[in-house]
Design an enzyme around this catalytic site. Structure first.
Site, PDB file in Angstrom:
ATOM      1  CD  GLU A   1    -101.502  28.083 -72.619  1.00 37.89           C
ATOM      2  OE1 GLU A   1    -102.635  27.746 -73.006  1.00 37.89           O
ATOM      3  OE2 GLU A   1    -101.189  28.112 -71.420  1.00 37.89           O
ATOM      4  CG  HIS A   2    -105.860  29.434 -74.219  1.00 39.20           C
ATOM      5  ND1 HIS A   2    -106.606  30.464 -74.730  1.00 39.20           N
ATOM      6  CD2 HIS A   2    -104.969  29.998 -73.379  1.00 39.20           C
ATOM      7  CE1 HIS A   2    -106.189  31.605 -74.199  1.00 39.20           C
ATOM      8  NE2 HIS A   2    -105.190  31.342 -73.380  1.00 39.20           N
ATOM      9  CG  ASP A   3    -109.008  29.559 -77.297  1.00 37.52           C
ATOM     10  OD1 ASP A   3    -109.937  28.873 -77.742  1.00 37.52           O
ATOM     11  OD2 ASP A   3    -108.874  29.835 -76.085  1.00 37.52           O
TER      12      ASP A   3
ATOM     13  CB  THR B   1    -103.098  24.112 -73.436  1.00 35.39           C
ATOM     14  OG1 THR B   1    -103.480  25.162 -74.297  1.00 35.39           O
ATOM     15  CG2 THR B   1    -101.680  24.331 -72.919  1.00 35.39           C
TER      16      THR B   1
ATOM     17  CG  ASN C   1    -107.071  33.829 -77.876  1.00 37.19           C
ATOM     18  OD1 ASN C   1    -107.953  33.276 -78.512  1.00 37.19           O
ATOM     19  ND2 ASN C   1    -107.138  34.039 -76.573  1.00 37.19           N
TER      20      ASN C   1
END
Ligand code: UDP
Length: 208
Positions: free
Chosen positions: A134-136, A116, A154
């Protein structure tokens, strides 16, 4: 003609070769590199040992480390680097790369994988069929995702960690270096360095 060696002609390498054909087959010669199987023709491709591949006189030569075990990839990364061989990425056309992601050399993304946004990944990452990041997320070097890993936002994953098929990692979890996540595990808490966890919720396999 430019050459690409797929290092490892086992299950992983034989799954990666068609992706290499799709991405590079029109203007590269594709070979397997395998220290046990040299001399064989595998799925229509010549197979050389590493030393034979390294000895080929070709300025435009690169290798992809297509072996699922991250510790072996770490060793072969050094061996290939010492021999002056460059690494290539192999990304399936059906990979979805949504936004900013900093991915190290030699990554392999199988079909139907997704990155992402705002992701950092180290060297020689393997992202198998239907897995997502996913993000981060921050992922180390030589990390392996088996098929259908769901790595939520995260998450941090240490070097050489192996994430089994269908595992789900909860947002924000930290997975230590050399950890192993069992198939189908639902990881809701941090996993220590070198620890193996299994089940739902995931628990250490061999608590010490
Ligand atoms: N291999 C190699 N040199 C090494 C380590 C492994 O050529 O230093 C080859 C090994 O001979 C085998 C392949 O890599 O053919 C790994 O295949 P395997 O089925 O064991 O693992 P996977 O493909 O699932 O990662």
């Amino acid at each position: 003609m430019a050459l690409i060696g797929i290092y490892g002609a086992g299950g992983c390498g034989r799954g990666v070769m068609p992706l290499a054909r799709q991405a590079y087959g029109h203007n590269h010669k594709l070979l397997f590199v395998d220290d046990q199987l040299s001399g064989e023709s595998i799925n229509g491709h010549q197979t050389l040992s590493f030393d034979e591949f390294a000895a080929l006189e070709d300025d435009d030569k690169a290798i992809s480390l297509a072996i699922a075990n991250g510790k072996i990839r770490e060793k072969l990364d050094k061996k290939s680097g010492d021999a002056g061989i460059a690494f290539t990425d192999i990304h399936a056309a059906q990979m979805v790369h949504m936004d900013a992601a900093d991915v190290g050399v030699g990554s392999i993304f199988s079909p139907f994988t997704t990155l992402t946004s705002n992701i950092r990944i180290g060297r020689h990452f393997h992202c198998n069929l239907y897995s997502y990041v996913e993000h981060d997320c921050i992922i180390g070097d030589f990390v392996t995702f088996a098929p259908a890993v769901r790595c939520n936002g995260n998450v941090r994953i240490g070097d050489r960690a192996y994430i089994g098929s269908n595992a789900v990692i909860k947002q924000g979890v930290i997975v230590g270096e050399d950890a192993v996540i069992g198939m189908g595990a639902v990881v809701t808490k941090d996993v220590g360095r070198g620890q193996t966890v299994v089940g739902n919720p995931a628990r250490p396999l061999d608590p010490k």
